[in-house]
Each structure stands twice: as structure tokens, then as C-alpha cells.
Design an enzyme around this catalytic site. Structure first.
Site, PDB file in Angstrom:
ATOM      1  N   GLY A 276      50.754 -10.701  18.392  1.00 35.23           N
ATOM      2  CA  GLY A 276      49.714 -11.193  19.055  1.00 35.23           C
ATOM      3  C   GLY A 276      48.852 -12.279  18.317  1.00 35.23           C
ATOM      4  O   GLY A 276      49.186 -13.040  17.626  1.00 35.23           O
ATOM      5  N   SER A 277      47.622 -12.231  18.693  1.00 32.44           N
ATOM      6  CA  SER A 277      46.650 -13.414  18.298  1.00 32.44           C
ATOM      7  C   SER A 277      46.148 -13.546  16.717  1.00 32.44           C
ATOM      8  O   SER A 277      45.553 -14.538  16.407  1.00 32.44           O
ATOM      9  CB  SER A 277      45.168 -13.117  18.970  1.00 32.44           C
ATOM     10  OG  SER A 277      45.394 -13.378  20.470  1.00 32.44           O
ATOM     11  N   ILE A 278      46.976 -12.654  15.972  1.00 31.21           N
ATOM     12  CA  ILE A 278      46.672 -12.829  14.647  1.00 31.21           C
ATOM     13  C   ILE A 278      47.254 -14.142  14.158  1.00 31.21           C
ATOM     14  O   ILE A 278      47.010 -14.830  13.369  1.00 31.21           O
ATOM     15  CB  ILE A 278      47.178 -11.576  13.550  1.00 31.21           C
ATOM     16  CG1 ILE A 278      46.635 -10.518  13.979  1.00 31.21           C
ATOM     17  CG2 ILE A 278      47.360 -11.809  12.191  1.00 31.21           C
ATOM     18  CD1 ILE A 278      46.978  -9.168  13.545  1.00 31.21           C
TER      19      ILE A 278
ATOM     20  N   LYS B 142      47.206 -16.743  15.587  1.00 35.14           N
ATOM     21  CA  LYS B 142      46.363 -17.867  15.628  1.00 35.14           C
ATOM     22  C   LYS B 142      45.649 -18.651  14.184  1.00 35.14           C
ATOM     23  O   LYS B 142      45.384 -19.847  14.131  1.00 35.14           O
ATOM     24  CB  LYS B 142      45.110 -17.600  16.557  1.00 35.14           C
ATOM     25  CG  LYS B 142      45.737 -17.451  18.204  1.00 35.14           C
ATOM     26  CD  LYS B 142      44.603 -16.831  19.103  1.00 35.14           C
ATOM     27  CE  LYS B 142      45.214 -16.611  20.299  1.00 35.14           C
ATOM     28  NZ  LYS B 142      44.249 -15.950  21.408  1.00 35.14           N
TER      29      LYS B 142
END
Length: 562
Positions: A277-279, A281
Site C-alpha cells: 500500500g501507501s508506504i 509513496k
């Protein structure tokens, strides 16, 4: 004549007596020699060689018995694996059968003391006709005593060793375990099997059992609270690559190999690969800034979803406005991240992910390592979704190492489970510039102060990081009811030293979190607990002084509302 005859008879009697005396002396001497030989043999058997059959056994297994498996220690010298002397029960079935004892009755007597003994198999071994058959390995002293009391002919004990793990399941997935003969089956026990049997002494790991215990307890508390199926937690020294903690739950007790079943034997921290997921980013932003594709002042329109064919990219809690690069990261905008990735392009994205070590199998000193799952055909759509951690699956170990490189000045360190000194350490290689790393540290801190990572903030040490929530794929489709909730971070941010990753597999929302099971509610608090507890253990001084507050006009300023 009569006198002469008597004299001759007297002489004959005298010779007979002398002959008998001589024969008696000779016989006595022979018996004395035989007695001395017999006495010497008794002494030899009782004090030096033991009884006959164990002597034969020692010849057959001398290498295994004489070799002592080395101890395994944590980084502070705490014993975490050792070998203890023990006895195994075996039968000389020929000697047993010669007594006429009933095999079935004998097996029942033994089973009353040794519950792990199979009646049928024991009876078969007692009557097999073989001179050596193991009945039970690794008896306790009490069991040995009780078997001796039975006085069963043909039963003997073989001196052996048993591998013992004083901390039980605490370091299970790192250590692994051995089989009944002392051979390594998994973990460092398998990887260093020959070294542990050799003369080189103890094996010292980088793991700190104090830190390991804190990580395991914090992870377990959250798994139980959110009724999750498992999780993983790591703490890594970002200057050396040494892992101070590596936890995978559920785990097992290496003292009891029957507990190594199913999920308990699977190492989520190194073997499991997940869409995190957003890690991602953090990596997406670091790539774009380092390559000069974007600047902190660049803006991206996140007012409406992006379309990819028949799919759409949405924000979970969208601001529905134009966002700066820092705002894209702090507010975890999928829409903004995808646009940044498009600016960079597929080739650059693939190059940087390779630099961060995410396209190849991680190198670590245990055999349980998973290979990343990558797009077969890396299209534009893959580039967009990978920017926020979907469409690529990596291990928690790989991601921890990559986040460490983002914060430590831009050097990727190879993770290790061995305690190292400066002379032994690999140099690492640069993946981003020092300037980019410095900016990323500020952005990571902003995520914790003003973004989804607020629940990771510690009162004592400044933490920076990023949350990540990703739906799990099942049957080629995403299941919105099964997710991975993670937090990856670094502390203390004023002098980054340690990277932390906490991952929870399939948490279920609860009343306290208003039904949410996202990373900000689930994983971020784990990081806070770990930081608060291990900071003093590691000798870190609490953060002091005022933090820099960014004002309007500064490129790092975040417009929290509106």
C-alpha cells in the site's frame, strides 16, 4: 627282601606325593592366572569400556555423539540456543528375547512411563532380532530413572544431546529448529548447520532479545485486539543493516516441533510477500525528487479520480483539490502519486525500485526468503498503481531496508542477522542523494505530525514514517474485507538510527476505531509502543528542543484544512 620291598614302596609313595604336589602347584598357578585375567576383564568392562552393546553403538554413532553443537547468542551475549546432554532408550532385542519376557506386557510397562511410545511399534522392536533399536529419544532424567526401576533385560541408554531454546517461541522464526539428530531444519540452525557443528565457537546474532520481546508483545496485543490472522515486525539499524528484531506471528515453540504446523511455521517477515500500500509513496516521492522530475513546489490536481481503462484511481479521504508534492505524501493521495509516477515514467520507476532492492529476492542469513511479485508486462497502468503500493508484492524485510535507505542519507544496507563490526560490514550502495534523503526525512516527520501517521507519534522520540493499507488479492480480485495494514518508519528523526516496520494481516475493525481497520488505526500505534519501550533500552536520549514549524511560503508547508 621284605625290608627292601617296603623301602621301594616308600619311595614310590614319596614320588606320587611329589607329583601330586607339583600338579597342585601348577593347577593353582593356572587358576591364579585365570582369576587375574577375569578380574582384569571385570575392571575393564565396568570402568573403561562399559557393557558390550553400547560399545558397539558408540562405534556406529561416535561422530554424532562426540560433536557438541555450538551455542547461539543474541547481540548482548544472552543465550538463545544451546545443547544439553540427554539419554535415549534402545533395546538389544536378542538379549531381551533370550529372557523369555512377554513383549506386549513389557511395552505396556514402558508406555506407562513414556507416553510418546507406541505400543505396537515398541512390541515389534522388542522382538525384531536386532541388536540395536531406538525406543524413545531424549528422555528426561525422571523417565530414565523410572525405566531403570523396571529392570527389563536388554534395555540400555545411549548418551546424546538435545537442542534447547531457553526463550521458547520468542526468536523462533530467526533460529528455526533442529531434528532429533541435531541437524538444522530451518532458520539460522539450517543456514549455519556446519559452522555450528565445527570448532569455531558460538554464533552471535544481531538480534536483541529485549527489543525482540517488545516487538512481539506489541504486535501480539494488536493482533488479538483486531482479531487478525497474523503479522510481522522488524527493527533494523539503518547504519549497519543489523536486525535487532524480526518477528512473525503466529509463531511456534522450537522446543516442541509438533507446534511447527501451517501458519505458525510460515515466516511473514521474510518469506511472505505482500502489496504494502501507501508506504510505497515514500519511494515514489524520493524517486521523483532525486531524479529532478518534480520539485516540492509542483502541484497536482486531485479534485477527481483518474481513469485507467475501466478502472478508476480514488483517494480514500480525498482533499478534492490541487495538492503540492508534500501534500500528496502527507495526505496519502493515490491520485497525486499516480500523476507523479507518470511524470517519472515506467523506466525510471523500475530503475529506482531496483536500486532500493525491491525487484530481486532479499539476501538474509536464513533460507525462508520470498521472491517479489512483479508485473509480467510493466504497462502505464502498472506504473500508476505501483506508485501507491498496488500491483507489486514485496517482503516486509525488503521494505524495511528500502525505507532505511530513504532516511539514512541514501545508502542501501544489506540486512543481516549477524552481529557485525565495522571491519566486516559491507559498504552498501547509494540509491538517492544525501540532499534528497534530508528532504524525505522532513516529509516523513510531517506525515506523522499532520498526516495518517499521527498515532505513531511518540512523546519521547521524534518518529517519521508512512502508513499503508492494501486490500488483499483473492482469486485475481481484491477483497475489500481482507487487508494488510502497515506502518514503516524511522526514529529518532533528528538523528535517524533505527527503522521500524509493523504489519498486521487481515485486521477487523472494532468499536474503538469506529469500525476502521486501516493502518493509521492498527499499525501506527504499534510503532509508537515499540519506540517508547525500546528507546531507553538502546540508550537513546529523548528528543529535545523545538521542532521547525513550516510557515506559508515554505515548500514544506502543509495546508491541513481546506
Amino acid at each position: 627282601m621284605e625290608l627292601r620291598g617296603a623301602k621301594i614302596k616308600q619311595q614310590r609313595n614319596k614320588r606320587a606325593i611329589e607329583t601330586g604336589h607339583n600338579r597342585t602347584m601348577v593347577a593353582g598357578a593356572v587358576f591364579a592366572v585365570l582369576f587375574m585375567v577375569l578380574a582384569a576383564r571385570v575392571v575393564d568392562l565396568s570402568l573403561f569400556n562399559g557393557h558390550q552393546e553400547p560399545r558397539l553403538v558408540k562405534v556406529e554413532t561416535s561422530t554424532e555423539i562426540e560433536t557438541t553443537r555450538a551455542n547461539i547468542l543474541d547481540r548482548n551475549g544472552t543465550l538463545i540456543a544451546t545443547s544439553l546432554p540427554t539419554d535415549s532408550l534402545f533395546v538389544d532385542s536378542k538379549a531381551f528375547m533370550a529372557t523369555g519376557e512377554d513383549a506386549t506386557m513389557t511395552a505396556r510397562k514402558l508406555a506407562s512411563i513414556l507416553p510418546e511410545l507406541s505400543l505396537n511399534k515398541a512390541a515389534e522392536k522388542l522382538t525384531s532380532g536386532r541388536r540395536f533399536e531406538y525406543l524413545v529419544r531424549n528422555l528426561t532424567p525422571e523417565q530414565k530413572y523410572q525405566v531403570n526401576l523396571l529392570g527389563i533385560p536388554g534395555l540400555h541408554f545411549q548418551r546424546e544431546e538435545r537442542r534447547t531454546y531457553p526463550h521458547g517461541p520468542l526468536v523462533a522464526h530467526v533460529l528455526g529448529y533442529t531434528d532429533v539428530d541435531g541437524r538444522g531444519i530451518s532458520g539460522v540452525e539450517k543456514s549455519f548447520d556446519q559452522q555450528l557443528l565445527g570448532p569455531d565457537g558460538n554464533l552471535q546474532l544481531s538480534i536483541d532479545v529485549r527489543v525482540q520481546s517488545v516487538v512481539r508483545a506489541a504486535l501480539m496485543e494488536t493482533i488479538e485486539e483486531f482479531k487478525a490472522i497474523g503479522g510481522a515486525g522488524l527493527v533494523m539499524d539503518i547504519e549497519t543493516g543489523e536486525l535487532l528484531a524480526l518477528v512473525s506471528l503466529p509463531d511456534f515453540d522450537p522446543n516442541d516441533t509438533s507446534t511447527v504446523k501451517g501458519d505458525a511455521g510460515f515466516n511473514r517477515a521474510t518469506k511472505g510477500v505482500y502489496e504494502m500500500g501507501s508506504i510505497f509513496k515514500l519511494l515514489n516521492t524520493a524517486m521523483a525528487l532525486d531524479a529532478g522530475v518534480v520539485t516540492l513546489r509542483d502541484k497536482f490536481d486531485a479534485t477527481k479520480p483518474l481513469k485507467i481503462g475501466r478502472f478508476r484511481i480514488n483517494d480514500f479521504h480525498g482533499k478534492k483539490r490541487v495538492l503540492t508534492v508534500p501534500e500528496v505524501l502527507v495526505f496519502s493521495s493515490n491520485i497525486g502519486s499516480a500523476q507523479i509516477a507518470l511524470e517519472a515514467g515506467t523506466d525510471l520507476q523500475r530503475e529506482y525500485l531496483g536500486r532500493f532492492g525491491l525487484l530481486n529476492t532479499a539476501s538474509i542469513e536464513i533460507p525462508e526468503v520470498g521472491a517479489p511479485l512483479l508485473p509480467g508486462n510493466w504497462r502505464k497502468a502498472n506504473t500508476m498503481t505501483i506508485s501507491y503500493g498496488h500491483g507489486i508484492a514485496v517482503s516486509p524485510l525488503q521494505l524495511t531496508s528500502a525505507i532505511g535507505a530513504v532516511a539514512n542519507g541514501g545508502i542501501l544496507r544489506q540486512p543481516t542477522l549477524l552481529k557485525t563490526n565495522e571491519a566486516d560490514r559491507l559498504p552498501g550502495h547509494r540509491v538517492i542523494s544525501e540532499q534528497t534523503s534530508e528532504v524525505m526525512r522532513k516529509l516523513m516527520r510531517l506525515v506523522v505530525l499532520q498526516g495518517s501517521g499521527k498515532n505513531a507519534d511518540s512523546k519521547f522520540y521524534r518518529v517519521g514514517g508512512k502508513t499503508g493499507t492494501a486490500d488483499k488479492q483473492e482469486g485475481g480480485r481484491y477483497n475489500r474485507r481482507a487487508r494488510i495494514s502497515s506502518f514503516a518508519g524511522v526514529f529518532p528523526m533528528d538523528n535517524p538510527k533505527y527503522a521500524i516496520l509493523a504489519m498486521v494481516d487481515e485486521p477487523v475493525g472494532i468499536k474503538r476505531t469506529f469500525g476502521y481497520a486501516t493502518a493509521g488505526w492498527v499499525a501506527a500505534p504499534i510503532a509508537k509502543k515499540i519506540v517508547d519501550r525500546i528507546g531507553p533500552m538502546l540508550g537513546l536520549q529523548p528528543s529535545s528542543g523545538d521542532e521547525q514549524l513550516y510557515q506559508p511560503g515554505d515548500p514544506l508547508f502543509i495546508k491541513v484544512k481546506g
